[in-house]
Design an enzyme around this catalytic site. Structure first.
Site, PDB file in Angstrom:
ATOM      1  N   GLU A   1       0.618  -1.247  -0.210  1.00  0.00           N
ATOM      2  CA  GLU A   1      -0.028  -0.058   0.145  1.00  0.00           C
ATOM      3  C   GLU A   1       0.770   1.114  -0.009  1.00  0.00           C
ATOM      4  O   GLU A   1       0.771   2.004   0.820  1.00  0.00           O
ATOM      5  CB  GLU A   1      -1.008   0.113   0.972  1.00  0.00           C
ATOM      6  CG  GLU A   1      -1.805  -1.208   1.227  1.00  0.00           C
ATOM      7  CD  GLU A   1      -3.075  -0.929   2.240  1.00  0.00           C
ATOM      8  OE1 GLU A   1      -3.006  -0.014   3.039  1.00  0.00           O
ATOM      9  OE2 GLU A   1      -3.852  -1.744   2.259  1.00  0.00           O
TER      10      GLU A   1
ATOM     11  N   GLU B   1      -5.248  -8.802   1.263  1.00  0.00           N
ATOM     12  CA  GLU B   1      -5.823  -8.382   2.651  1.00  0.00           C
ATOM     13  C   GLU B   1      -7.093  -8.080   2.402  1.00  0.00           C
ATOM     14  O   GLU B   1      -7.643  -7.567   1.339  1.00  0.00           O
ATOM     15  CB  GLU B   1      -5.225  -7.206   3.108  1.00  0.00           C
ATOM     16  CG  GLU B   1      -3.939  -7.200   3.470  1.00  0.00           C
ATOM     17  CD  GLU B   1      -3.271  -6.022   4.290  1.00  0.00           C
ATOM     18  OE1 GLU B   1      -4.165  -5.029   4.694  1.00  0.00           O
ATOM     19  OE2 GLU B   1      -2.161  -5.547   4.621  1.00  0.00           O
TER      20      GLU B   1
END
Ligand code: GBH
Length: 489
Positions: free
Chosen positions: A170, A383
């Site tokens: 991220e 995720e």
């Protein structure tokens, strides 16, 4: 809703895993030669983490790794996504490896191998060595170069035990939450610096991908992005649709376009022209950033609804709302550099305890759209999961139980949504539940619990939640269990 009489099944070879990150679970912050990362500094000195929690002890995974590997084996997962703490293996950020740090990961990875659990190793999950932040952090180019050296050294040491390497987790969060809104470490609010960070993270990814393949030509290389599934508050409003375009540029295409297409979107450069001229992008950089990806990892939690803002609003009305809607505490600056005026709708419908809305269909849309935009690109959900207020109880035979029906439903519906994406043609190869354990939830400290296994923070005991029992059934059968299938084996 799914008809559970006909359980959805997944392709043979589909990867089921759980995920964690080093700073969130390891603890032992000052042991084994590890030095502080930006998160140690931020947790200890910013005053911006709930209850001033830190990762000093976390889940004590550094000492309890063997027990945690046992839990993974009992869950029956084929894969485990973990991250390496840069300052544990290279304490000064650059230079010689710390043998004790390397030994910790070698031991852990060997134990996973013995259990037949494939490690997916992320090199950077937000914990930049503080020494590198002191030299400018991600706003400077040399950090990207240091990252490539770190990647090269780690892969040379551990490449025999790891097939899949992920460069970054991220980068959106690292750049914008770290350097624009400042709700993540290092807590800076410098809009131009945040865009420089975007580029240096992209460059770091490309340089590291090259370094990994140089050392291990057969390594599989990936990156994990948190892509934003965006909705216009009023889909018939041109202004709202333009807000979607701008947030898509900053949030999604700022990473996807350079990494997969070798360019920055023209509209991104135009939208941010008042902030920076992007002079930090040097000739040849974009060829480096664009590297073949064996897997594109996607983290998905919820959707985001935006509308056209009021460009003339007072500065204090700008940005604050958008960061609050993200579940973070208010900040003096928006994460959305150059689009501070865009309004973020308060999430509606069933929320998690992060205040995020639950919208499984967004995951289907995201995966299907990526499949169309990048045909032939294998995808994984690296995720997905949810925080809820879990309560412990003791069952009739004296076992500690956690009945987390809301989390079971969340996982069920999202795995189902992933299946729908495969049905619609998306090439999705795996799914990792976030998270194996309750852990240090960044700015929220230990107040938010994402684990499928509960951590008792007084005793550090691990207690399986119903979601862990449910997930064991999923990963061992490859068929979506009903939400009621939560009894201990
Ligand atoms: C992940 O971050 C992390 O990788 C992981 O370490 C963490 O524990 C986990 O998720 C749970 O938080 O469009 O402004 O509303 C996810 C962080 C959450 C950041 C959703 C972006 C929406 C941005 N993301 N958020 S906005």
């Amino acid at each position: 809703m799914t008809d559970d009489t006909f359980a959805r099944t997944f392709p043979a070879g589909f990867t089921w895993g759980t995920a964690t990150a080093a700073y969130q679970i390891e603890g032992a912050a000052a042991e084994g030669g590890r030095t502080p990362s930006i998160w140690d500094t931020y947790a200890h000195f910013s005053g911006r983490v709930d209850r001033n929690d830190s990762g000093d002890v976390a889940d004590d995974h550094y000492h309890r790794w063997a027990e945690d590997v046992d839990h993974l084996a009992q869950l029956g997962v084929g894969a485990y996504r973990l991250s390496i703490s840069w300052s544990r293996v290279i304490p000064t950020g650059r230079g010689p490896l710390n043998p004790e740090g390397v030994a910790f990961y070698r031991t852990l990875l060997t134990a996973l191998r013995e259990r037949g659990i494939q490690p997916y190793v992320t090199l950077y999950h937000w914990d930049l060595p503080q020494e590198l932040e002191d030299e400018g952090g991600w706003t400077v180019r040399s950090t990207a170069e240091a990252f490539a050296d770190y990647a090269r050294a780690v892969v040379a040491e551990l490449g025999d035990l790891v097939k899949v390497w992920t460069t970054l987790n991220e980068p959106w969060c690292s750049a914008y939450l770290g350097y624009a809104s400042g709700v993540h470490a290092p807590g800076r609010s410098e809009p131009a610096g945040a865009l420089a960070a975007v580029h240096h993270l992209n460059l770091a990814h490309g340089l590291a991908a090259l370094a990994i393949r140089e050392v291990e030509p057969d390594a599989r290389v990936s990156v994990t992005l948190n892509l934003h599934v965006l909705r216009a508050a009023d889909p018939t409003s041109e202004g709202d649709l333009d807000a979607v375009r701008r947030i898509d540029a900053l949030g999604n295409r700022a990473f996807l376009a350079p990494m997969l297409e070798g360019e920055y979107p023209a509209d991104l450069l135009a939208d941010t022209a008042a902030v920076t001229d992007w002079g930090f992008v040097q000739d040849g950089d974009l060829e480096i950033v664009r590297q073949p990806l064996d897997v594109l990892g996607v983290n998905y939690y919820s959707t985001t609804t935006v509308s056209a803002g009021d460009a003339a609003a007072a500065p204090e009305d700008l940005g604050v709302e958008s960061t609050a809607a993200d579940g973070h505490r208010p900040s003096s600056h928006s994460a959305w550099v150059g689009s501070e005026d865009v309004k973020f709708a308060a999430p509606t419908g069933p929320l998690t305890s992060m205040g995020w809305n639950q919208e499984p269909a967004g995951l289907t849309e995201l995966l299907v759209e990526l499949g169309k935009r990048y045909p032939g690109q294998p995808l994984m959900v690296t995720e997905n999961g949810a925080a809820f207020e879990d309560e412990e109880s003791v069952d009739a035979v004296g076992r500690r139980r956690v009945h987390d029906a809301a989390r079971v439903a969340y996982l069920h519906d999202h795995v189902d949504a992933l299946g729908a994406a495969i049905d619609a043609g998306a090439d999705v190869r795996g799914y990792f539940a976030w998270s194996l354990l309750d852990n240090f939830e960044w700015g929220w400290g230990y107040s938010k619990r994402f684990g499928i296994i509960r951590v008792d923070y007084d005793t550090l005991e691990r207690v399986w939640k119903d979601s862990a029992h449910w997930y064991r059934r999923l990963s061992t059968t490859g068929a979506l269990p009903a939400v009621t299938e939560v009894d201990p084996a």
